[in-house]
Motif scaffolding. Structure first.
Motif, mmCIF file in Angstrom:
data_model
loop_
_atom_site.group_PDB
_atom_site.id
_atom_site.type_symbol
_atom_site.label_atom_id
_atom_site.label_comp_id
_atom_site.label_asym_id
_atom_site.label_seq_id
_atom_site.Cartn_x
_atom_site.Cartn_y
_atom_site.Cartn_z
ATOM 1 N N LEU A 13 0.780 -1.232 -0.005
ATOM 2 C CA LEU A 13 0.203 0.118 0.020
ATOM 3 C C LEU A 13 0.988 1.280 0.045
ATOM 4 C CD1 LEU A 13 -2.887 -0.696 2.559
ATOM 5 C CD2 LEU A 13 -3.015 -0.042 0.146
ATOM 6 N N ALA A 14 1.819 1.150 0.835
ATOM 7 C CA ALA A 14 2.669 2.395 0.651
ATOM 8 C C ALA A 14 3.310 2.844 -0.544
ATOM 9 C CB ALA A 14 3.953 2.260 1.645
ATOM 10 N N VAL A 15 3.514 2.055 -1.547
ATOM 11 C CA VAL A 15 4.038 2.366 -2.823
ATOM 12 C C VAL A 15 2.771 2.224 -3.873
ATOM 13 C CG1 VAL A 15 6.403 1.301 -2.712
ATOM 14 C CG2 VAL A 15 4.451 -0.046 -3.552
ATOM 15 N N MET A 16 1.824 1.758 -3.545
ATOM 16 C CA MET A 16 0.578 1.659 -4.594
ATOM 17 C C MET A 16 -0.420 2.867 -4.324
ATOM 18 S SD MET A 16 -1.752 -1.372 -5.473
ATOM 19 C CE MET A 16 -2.449 -1.343 -3.641
ATOM 20 N N GLN A 17 -0.696 3.374 -2.955
ATOM 21 C CA GLN A 17 -1.561 4.284 -2.519
ATOM 22 C C GLN A 17 -0.743 5.682 -2.398
ATOM 23 O OE1 GLN A 17 -5.079 4.751 -2.739
ATOM 24 N NE2 GLN A 17 -4.267 6.662 -2.476
ATOM 25 N N MET A 18 -0.751 6.504 -3.148
ATOM 26 C CA MET A 18 -0.250 7.797 -2.967
ATOM 27 C C MET A 18 -1.096 8.875 -2.843
ATOM 28 S SD MET A 18 3.003 7.009 -5.757
ATOM 29 C CE MET A 18 4.249 8.037 -4.825
ATOM 30 N N GLY A 19 -0.656 10.012 -2.732
ATOM 31 C CA GLY A 19 -1.355 11.294 -2.694
ATOM 32 C C GLY A 19 -1.426 11.849 -4.011
ATOM 33 N N TYR A 20 -2.379 12.698 -4.329
ATOM 34 C CA TYR A 20 -2.646 13.254 -5.686
ATOM 35 C C TYR A 20 -1.784 14.517 -6.015
ATOM 36 C CZ TYR A 20 -4.416 14.894 -10.031
ATOM 37 O OH TYR A 20 -4.376 15.641 -11.168
ATOM 38 N N SER A 21 -1.006 14.530 -7.140
ATOM 39 C CA SER A 21 -0.657 15.933 -7.554
ATOM 40 C C SER A 21 -0.181 15.596 -8.946
ATOM 41 C CB SER A 21 0.841 16.152 -6.658
ATOM 42 O OG SER A 21 1.994 15.367 -6.954
ATOM 43 N N VAL A 22 -0.264 16.588 -9.580
ATOM 44 C CA VAL A 22 -0.223 16.852 -10.960
ATOM 45 C C VAL A 22 1.612 16.328 -11.221
ATOM 46 C CG1 VAL A 22 0.178 18.110 -13.158
ATOM 47 C CG2 VAL A 22 -2.018 18.246 -11.775
ATOM 48 N N ALA A 23 2.419 17.033 -10.482
ATOM 49 C CA ALA A 23 3.812 16.622 -10.419
ATOM 50 C C ALA A 23 3.845 15.090 -10.577
ATOM 51 C CB ALA A 23 4.463 17.393 -9.183
ATOM 52 N N GLU A 24 3.112 14.381 -9.469
ATOM 53 C CA GLU A 24 3.352 12.873 -9.686
ATOM 54 C C GLU A 24 2.999 12.342 -10.793
ATOM 55 O OE1 GLU A 24 5.420 10.610 -8.580
ATOM 56 O OE2 GLU A 24 5.148 11.076 -6.376
ATOM 57 N N ALA A 25 1.702 12.962 -11.363
ATOM 58 C CA ALA A 25 1.078 12.299 -12.518
ATOM 59 C C ALA A 25 2.076 12.544 -13.721
ATOM 60 C CB ALA A 25 -0.448 12.893 -12.499
ATOM 61 N N GLN A 26 2.786 13.591 -13.717
ATOM 62 C CA GLN A 26 3.666 13.934 -14.848
ATOM 63 C C GLN A 26 4.879 13.091 -14.867
ATOM 64 O OE1 GLN A 26 4.463 17.763 -13.854
ATOM 65 N NE2 GLN A 26 3.225 18.647 -15.546
ATOM 66 N N ASN A 27 4.882 11.993 -13.962
ATOM 67 C CA ASN A 27 6.042 10.803 -13.866
ATOM 68 C C ASN A 27 5.713 9.732 -14.684
ATOM 69 O OD1 ASN A 27 8.111 12.597 -12.460
ATOM 70 N ND2 ASN A 27 6.915 11.731 -10.530
ATOM 71 N N TRP A 28 5.633 9.831 -16.231
ATOM 72 C CA TRP A 28 5.294 8.921 -17.010
ATOM 73 C C TRP A 28 6.373 9.033 -18.064
ATOM 74 C CZ3 TRP A 28 4.066 10.387 -21.957
ATOM 75 C CH2 TRP A 28 3.598 11.544 -22.222
ATOM 76 N N SER A 29 6.475 7.706 -18.979
ATOM 77 C CA SER A 29 7.652 8.037 -19.804
ATOM 78 C C SER A 29 7.642 6.783 -20.917
ATOM 79 C CB SER A 29 8.857 8.041 -19.434
ATOM 80 O OG SER A 29 9.985 7.777 -20.107
ATOM 81 N N ASN A 30 8.062 7.298 -21.985
ATOM 82 C CA ASN A 30 8.198 6.091 -22.988
ATOM 83 C C ASN A 30 9.280 5.098 -22.821
ATOM 84 O OD1 ASN A 30 9.725 8.529 -23.993
ATOM 85 N ND2 ASN A 30 10.685 6.678 -25.110
ATOM 86 N N LEU A 31 10.473 5.585 -21.623
ATOM 87 C CA LEU A 31 11.329 4.876 -21.719
ATOM 88 C C LEU A 31 10.915 3.533 -20.614
ATOM 89 C CD1 LEU A 31 13.624 7.983 -20.744
ATOM 90 C CD2 LEU A 31 13.935 6.210 -22.685
ATOM 91 N N PRO A 32 12.045 2.630 -20.872
ATOM 92 C CA PRO A 32 11.831 1.454 -20.051
ATOM 93 C C PRO A 32 12.145 1.664 -18.612
ATOM 94 C CG PRO A 32 13.811 1.209 -21.226
ATOM 95 C CD PRO A 32 13.351 2.379 -21.801
ATOM 96 N N ALA A 33 11.684 0.619 -17.691
ATOM 97 C CA ALA A 33 11.548 0.937 -16.381
ATOM 98 C C ALA A 33 13.215 1.424 -15.862
ATOM 99 C CB ALA A 33 11.256 -0.322 -15.574
ATOM 100 N N GLY A 34 14.086 0.629 -16.132
ATOM 101 C CA GLY A 34 15.389 1.053 -15.722
ATOM 102 C C GLY A 34 15.933 2.510 -16.149
ATOM 103 N N ALA A 35 15.524 2.838 -17.192
ATOM 104 C CA ALA A 35 15.754 4.138 -17.510
ATOM 105 C C ALA A 35 14.955 5.408 -17.037
ATOM 106 C CB ALA A 35 15.964 4.331 -19.156
#
Lengths: 184, 362
Positions: B65-87
């Motif tokens: 839960l600590a890693v799956m349930q997070m607070g809402y923020s656009v800054a966090e939502a912006q953490n998406w990428s086309n890159l693979p997980a390690g990158a």
């Protein structure tokens, strides 16, 4: 002193910038610093994309890695950047002088090997004690390769490099949009 | 004295290793939705989505839960990428490989509820894109990249429920799914990134995978249906080696439109354009997709079509985009980078200029 630090910091900074890259060849990285009243500017960009944008620079592909370009190549390159790079201080254009420009071997895990052109320029500041604000007009590569983006970094001795601008191709009436550079 | 630059510049220093990364396939296609999901009923919709989420969370450990349930923020939502997980390790959430078999079944049920169930679209596209990472893992020697279906992430940004703002975050290599809800209503389904390599097809995990073939074919059918004059007017200046409004480039959508105004297309051509749009909008559940399609259809009079490269959209640096008052859709074919095989590598994005991140700014 700053030169050596700049080299190390360039590597570090480009690494962090690269996490924003999207399998595309890297964009332009412009590193600014003030050395005794002279503005130093390092522009690095992938040679492949530059030649796509300016086929007249194709001869650079034959240049040897890690050696300064020939005088002829430097002149051609200077001519290109005259049309795609302007820096103003207090509304006056600074006179940028291309000092040297080696091509370096670069590698990116997601791009592989590629050639990186690193251009070193200098200009006398009209206000040597106070660099900012500056106005940057830059559309190298991106005037043709529209996904190309640029990051501007400010460097000082004994300080972390600071990213001060990041932008893509956003023309106004067909001309590149000036970017106001400030230290916040 | 001029600045000295190190002779070799690495553009990607390896990030510190994430010991949570996995290297085995989760075989999403074979994962079974547990019987417990039946307690949430069978009627598709928001109540079932929240019920399934509550069910997953009720059985999750505190660590999960600590890693799956997070607070809402656009800054966090912006953490998406086309890159693979390690990158790109900034993605929030739990890796799919960190869920138990039963939990993974509930994750699957949640994603199937939020996404469409159309073949090769929606959830099926998610599954096939996961299979692509498993495929790349069989041919790539770049072990740091974390190519594996284990390594896509799943998170709730904000507290899922009938009130408040929250986002269902699902993302990994070549995928970003971001449904934002406010007070029980979907307020944004974008940025929605889709990419794949190899392209257009590959066999992996017991099936043929063609996650973005329909998208490419829809664009190619549309461009082939244009007259020569229309093609000339739709041709964009410059060259596109990738999409421009990709990850961390939320500001990249130009304010000025470029290309062929859609009202200059005839009815059949407009239908082809809508079909291309639907290959993206139709990835979300059917009810919400219909709402977005109605909006984009109504905005066709102010929408333009642009492209660069070939009309068959089968060559490196081919590029297509649709730009409306709300809609921003880009499709780009790039060279192969991870597999070293002949073919191309697709990147694409659906953004809603007004509704990205649910229209939230922070």
């Amino acid at each position: 002193m700053l030169g050596r630090a700049a080299g190390l910091a360039l590597s570090l900074m480009l690494c962090s910038v690269s996490t924003c890259l999207a399998h595309a060849l890297p964009g332009s990285t412009l590193i600014l610093s003030n050395e005794a009243g002279q503005l130093r500017l390092s522009v690095s960009l992938p040679l492949e994309d530059l030649i796509l944008a300016a086929p007249g620079l194709e001869a650079l592909e034959a240049a040897l890695t890690d050696q300064n370009l020939s005088a002829g190549h430097l002149a051609t390159l200077a001519g290109y950047f005259t049309n795609h790079l302007i820096i103003q201080q207090s509304t006056a254009d600074l006179t940028l002088t291309l000092q040297y420009a080696p091509i370096q071997a670069a590698y990116n895990d997601h791009v592989g090997d590629y050639d990186l052109l690193v251009i070193q320029l200098g200009a006398d500041l009209s206000s040597p004690d106070r660099v900012f604000p500056l106005t940057l007009v830059y559309d190298a590569v991106m005037h043709e390769v529209r996904n190309h983006r640029a990051t501007v970094i400010w460097m000082e001795v004994d300080a972390e490099p600071r990213s001060i601008a990041e932008f893509g191709f956003r023309p106004i009436d067909g001309n590149p949009q000036p970017i106001l550079l400030l230290l916040r | 004295m001029p600045l000295h630059i190190s002779s070799t510049v690495s553009f990607l220093a390896p990030p510190p290793a994430d010991d949570r990364l996995g290297d085995t396939s989760i075989l999403m296609g074979s994962v079974e939705v547990p019987d417990t999901a039946g307690t949430c009923g069978t009627d598709r919709g928001f109540p079932r989505l929240v019920c399934l989420i509550d069910l997953l969370k009720s059985g999750a450990s505190e660590e999960l839960l600590a890693v799956m349930q997070m607070g809402y923020s656009v800054a966090e939502a912006q953490n998406w990428s086309n890159l693979p997980a390690g990158a790109f390790q900034a993605r929030p959430g739990a890796y799919l490989g960190e869920f138990s078999t039963e939990q993974l079944g509930l994750v699957k049920a949640i994603l199937m509820e939020a996404a469409s169930l159309t073949t090769n679209e929606g959830f099926d596209e998610m599954e096939q894109t996961l299979n692509a990472d498993d495929y790349i893992a069989t041919v790539s020697t770049d072990y740091k990249a974390g190519y594996s279906s284990s390594n896509s992430k799943f998170a709730f940004l904000g507290m899922p429920g009938e009130t408040g703002t929250w986002q269902l975050y699902y993302g990994g290599h070549h995928f970003a799914f971001s449904d934002t809800y406010s007070d029980g209503v979907l307020t944004g389904a974008t940025p929605s990134f889709r990419g794949v390599e190899p392209f257009p097809s590959f066999d992996m995990n017991g099936r043929e995978n063609v996650p973005l073939l329909q998208e490419r074919d829809a664009f190619a059918t549309l461009l082939n249906a244009l007259t020569e004059d229309q093609r000339a007017r739709a041709t964009l200046d410059g060259r596109y080696r990738d999409i421009i409004a990709g990850p961390q480039n939320d500001d990249a959508v130009p304010s000025e439109q470029e290309g062929l105004p859609v009202p200059e297309l005839d009815a059949a051509q407009q239908a082809l354009l809508l079909a291309a749009i639907e290959t993206y909008v139709g990835d979300i559940n059917e009810k919400d997709a219909a709402t977005y399609m109605a909006k984009y259809t109504a905005e066709l009079p102010d929408t333009v079509l642009g492209f660069s490269g070939t009309i068959d959209v089968n060559s490196e640096d081919d590029y297509v985009r649709i730009h409306g008052p709300s809609l921003w859709l880009e499709f780009s074919l790039r060279s192969n980078k991870s597999t070293g095989e002949d073919g191309n590598h697709a990147h694409s994005i659906w953004r809603d200029i007004n509704d990205d991140y649910g229209g939230n700014k922070e």
